[in-house]
Design a protein around this motif. Structure first.
Motif, PDB file in Angstrom:
ATOM      1  N   LEU A  18       0.818  -1.213   0.000  1.00  0.00           N
ATOM      2  CA  LEU A  18       0.000   0.000   0.000  1.00  0.00           C
ATOM      3  C   LEU A  18       0.853   1.265   0.000  1.00  0.00           C
ATOM      4  O   LEU A  18       0.527   2.248  -0.673  1.00  0.00           O
ATOM      5  N   THR A  19       1.943   1.271   0.765  1.00  0.00           N
ATOM      6  CA  THR A  19       2.799   2.469   0.805  1.00  0.00           C
ATOM      7  C   THR A  19       3.511   2.680  -0.532  1.00  0.00           C
ATOM      8  O   THR A  19       3.792   3.823  -0.907  1.00  0.00           O
ATOM      9  N   ARG A  20       3.789   1.582  -1.243  1.00  0.00           N
ATOM     10  CA  ARG A  20       4.358   1.732  -2.594  1.00  0.00           C
ATOM     11  C   ARG A  20       3.343   2.356  -3.532  1.00  0.00           C
ATOM     12  O   ARG A  20       3.663   3.267  -4.295  1.00  0.00           O
ATOM     13  N   VAL A  21       2.112   1.879  -3.480  1.00  0.00           N
ATOM     14  CA  VAL A  21       1.055   2.409  -4.346  1.00  0.00           C
ATOM     15  C   VAL A  21       0.786   3.879  -4.030  1.00  0.00           C
ATOM     16  O   VAL A  21       0.601   4.698  -4.942  1.00  0.00           O
ATOM     17  N   LEU A  22       0.766   4.212  -2.747  1.00  0.00           N
ATOM     18  CA  LEU A  22       0.493   5.589  -2.324  1.00  0.00           C
ATOM     19  C   LEU A  22       1.726   6.489  -2.417  1.00  0.00           C
ATOM     20  O   LEU A  22       1.621   7.694  -2.200  1.00  0.00           O
ATOM     21  N   LYS A  23       2.887   5.895  -2.729  1.00  0.00           N
ATOM     22  CA  LYS A  23       4.147   6.637  -2.816  1.00  0.00           C
ATOM     23  C   LYS A  23       4.448   7.369  -1.501  1.00  0.00           C
ATOM     24  O   LYS A  23       4.737   8.561  -1.473  1.00  0.00           O
ATOM     25  N   PRO A  25       6.960   6.255   1.018  1.00  0.00           N
ATOM     26  CA  PRO A  25       8.005   5.333   1.484  1.00  0.00           C
ATOM     27  C   PRO A  25       8.388   5.528   2.947  1.00  0.00           C
ATOM     28  O   PRO A  25       8.797   4.571   3.606  1.00  0.00           O
ATOM     29  N   THR A  26       8.268   6.752   3.454  1.00  0.00           N
ATOM     30  CA  THR A  26       8.639   6.985   4.850  1.00  0.00           C
ATOM     31  C   THR A  26       7.692   6.249   5.791  1.00  0.00           C
ATOM     32  O   THR A  26       8.120   5.689   6.802  1.00  0.00           O
ATOM     33  N   ILE A  27       6.410   6.247   5.448  1.00  0.00           N
ATOM     34  CA  ILE A  27       5.452   5.480   6.250  1.00  0.00           C
ATOM     35  C   ILE A  27       5.809   4.005   6.194  1.00  0.00           C
ATOM     36  O   ILE A  27       5.801   3.299   7.220  1.00  0.00           O
ATOM     37  N   GLY A  28       6.169   3.521   5.003  1.00  0.00           N
ATOM     38  CA  GLY A  28       6.555   2.128   4.859  1.00  0.00           C
ATOM     39  C   GLY A  28       7.778   1.776   5.680  1.00  0.00           C
ATOM     40  O   GLY A  28       7.905   0.644   6.178  1.00  0.00           O
ATOM     41  N   ALA A  29       8.682   2.744   5.849  1.00  0.00           N
ATOM     42  CA  ALA A  29       9.920   2.484   6.579  1.00  0.00           C
ATOM     43  C   ALA A  29       9.765   2.590   8.093  1.00  0.00           C
ATOM     44  O   ALA A  29      10.494   1.933   8.838  1.00  0.00           O
ATOM     45  N   PHE A  30       8.808   3.397   8.564  1.00  0.00           N
ATOM     46  CA  PHE A  30       8.762   3.705   9.992  1.00  0.00           C
ATOM     47  C   PHE A  30       7.490   3.263  10.715  1.00  0.00           C
ATOM     48  O   PHE A  30       7.364   3.473  11.919  1.00  0.00           O
ATOM     49  N   TRP A  31       6.535   2.637  10.001  1.00  0.00           N
ATOM     50  CA  TRP A  31       5.270   2.324  10.668  1.00  0.00           C
ATOM     51  C   TRP A  31       5.452   1.339  11.820  1.00  0.00           C
ATOM     52  O   TRP A  31       4.806   1.482  12.870  1.00  0.00           O
ATOM     53  N   GLU A  32       6.370   0.364  11.672  1.00  0.00           N
ATOM     54  CA  GLU A  32       6.565  -0.607  12.749  1.00  0.00           C
ATOM     55  C   GLU A  32       7.225   0.031  13.961  1.00  0.00           C
ATOM     56  O   GLU A  32       6.819  -0.208  15.114  1.00  0.00           O
ATOM     57  N   GLU A  33       8.250   0.829  13.703  1.00  0.00           N
ATOM     58  CA  GLU A  33       8.958   1.507  14.800  1.00  0.00           C
ATOM     59  C   GLU A  33       8.005   2.400  15.590  1.00  0.00           C
ATOM     60  O   GLU A  33       7.998   2.395  16.827  1.00  0.00           O
ATOM     61  N   LEU A  34       7.184   3.169  14.872  1.00  0.00           N
ATOM     62  CA  LEU A  34       6.233   4.056  15.554  1.00  0.00           C
ATOM     63  C   LEU A  34       5.111   3.263  16.220  1.00  0.00           C
ATOM     64  O   LEU A  34       4.566   3.691  17.246  1.00  0.00           O
ATOM     65  N   ALA A  51       1.373  10.872  13.908  1.00  0.00           N
ATOM     66  CA  ALA A  51       2.832  10.743  13.970  1.00  0.00           C
ATOM     67  C   ALA A  51       3.388  10.189  12.669  1.00  0.00           C
ATOM     68  O   ALA A  51       4.421  10.655  12.161  1.00  0.00           O
ATOM     69  N   LEU A  52       2.712   9.199  12.098  1.00  0.00           N
ATOM     70  CA  LEU A  52       3.140   8.626  10.820  1.00  0.00           C
ATOM     71  C   LEU A  52       3.098   9.662   9.698  1.00  0.00           C
ATOM     72  O   LEU A  52       4.036   9.807   8.916  1.00  0.00           O
ATOM     73  N   LEU A  53       1.977  10.367   9.635  1.00  0.00           N
ATOM     74  CA  LEU A  53       1.815  11.356   8.576  1.00  0.00           C
ATOM     75  C   LEU A  53       2.816  12.505   8.727  1.00  0.00           C
ATOM     76  O   LEU A  53       3.346  13.014   7.730  1.00  0.00           O
ATOM     77  N   GLN A  54       3.071  12.923   9.963  1.00  0.00           N
ATOM     78  CA  GLN A  54       4.049  13.985  10.195  1.00  0.00           C
ATOM     79  C   GLN A  54       5.434  13.563   9.732  1.00  0.00           C
ATOM     80  O   GLN A  54       6.173  14.350   9.125  1.00  0.00           O
ATOM     81  N   ARG A  55       5.800  12.320   9.995  1.00  0.00           N
ATOM     82  CA  ARG A  55       7.105  11.816   9.563  1.00  0.00           C
ATOM     83  C   ARG A  55       7.211  11.821   8.037  1.00  0.00           C
ATOM     84  O   ARG A  55       8.229  12.207   7.467  1.00  0.00           O
ATOM     85  N   GLN A  56       6.137  11.393   7.374  1.00  0.00           N
ATOM     86  CA  GLN A  56       6.133  11.372   5.911  1.00  0.00           C
ATOM     87  C   GLN A  56       6.239  12.781   5.328  1.00  0.00           C
ATOM     88  O   GLN A  56       7.018  13.039   4.405  1.00  0.00           O
ATOM     89  N   VAL A  57       5.442  13.717   5.868  1.00  0.00           N
ATOM     90  CA  VAL A  57       5.455  15.093   5.369  1.00  0.00           C
ATOM     91  C   VAL A  57       6.815  15.745   5.595  1.00  0.00           C
ATOM     92  O   VAL A  57       7.349  16.427   4.714  1.00  0.00           O
TER      93      VAL A  57
END
Length: 264
Positions: A18-23, A25-34, A51-57
């Protein structure tokens, strides 16, 4: 595939997809850690999502700023924080702080930095350009002679209008060193077209070692120079700077240091 249908074991691969489709990548990289942090600190679902969205932005904005600074073609990246304001007492700090916000770019206003060689006009122009890039505005930097060369080549190729349109896509253009090299009539007319094409459409920042009264010398025509100045200053902050040349000051300080060392 839906979230409700996915098993817990299948979540990582589904989120990666899903994170690849939505482009994102930061969410894809950090969702588990957060997610682990959220569980440890009892975050609500909304807090975790924020928190996830803030990291991506933040990551996207950071990469965008790096790209804007790279494509601005600054001769070197200099910041306002590196500028020694103590050596330029004529510069009003409140005006500089206002310009650093970049609001002048949003309003398609101009900035003119006038003063003798060596006092830091180019450093200030680059620093303000970097600030504008951080604020999300596209910037393009070059010397006055290089701008003329660019326009002359486009004119000779029959694509001047297309080139001016391309330049208008940049929210801020910086024209450095106006007055160091005189231009002939054709070059002056091209320069006027550049300024006229951005009038109330995009911001222009200019540095010059000459007061406006002597721009006719540079552009070989007082009428063209006056028309250009009229458009530049209509919506502009004009800073007339005075002070010692950095190079002169550094030389003087070096001589004083050598003199003190000789006495010791």
């Amino acid at each position: 595939m839906t979230t409700t249908a996915a098993t817990k074991d299948g979540l990582p691969s589904m989120i990666a997809y899903l994170t690849r489709v939505l482009k994102t990548p930061t969410i894809g990289a950090f969702w588990e850690e957060l997610a682990e942090q959220a569980r440890d600190e009892n975050w609500s679902h909304e807090e975790y999502l924020a928190a996830l969205l803030q990291r991506q932005v933040a990551d996207r904005e950071s990469k965008g700023t790096v790209m804007r600074i790279r494509t601005a073609h600054f001769p070197q990246v200099k910041t306002l924080g590196d500028f020694n304001l103590a050596h330029l007492p004529s510069l009003r700090r409140d005006v500089l702080a206002h310009l650093a916000t970049g609001t002048f770019v949003a309003k398609a206003e101009n900035v003119i930095l006038l003063g003798p060689p060596g006092i830091g006009k180019t450093h200030l122009a680059i620093g303000l350009g970097v600030k504008a890039a951080h604020a999300g505005y596209s910037v393009l930097f070059d010397t006055a002679s290089n701008w003329i060369t660019r326009l002359a080549e486009a004119h000779q190729a029959g694509r001047l209008e297309a080139e001016l349109k391309k330049i208008r896509r940049y929210k801020l253009i910086i024209i450095d060193e106006v007055g160091y090299i005189p231009f002939d009539q054709d070059a002056a007319n091209l320069f006027f077209q550049l300024i006229a094409s951005r009038y109330e459409q995009g911001s222009v920042m200019v540095t010059s070692n000459l007061p406006f009264g002597r721009w006719g010398e540079t552009f070989s025509d007082d009428v063209v120079a006056a028309a250009m100045i009229d458009r530049l200053v209509h919506h502009a902050e004009v800073l007339t700077l005075t002070g010692d040349s950095y190079r002169t000051r550094q030389r003087r300080e070096l001589l004083a240091k050598e003199k003190r060392a000789g006495r010791d």
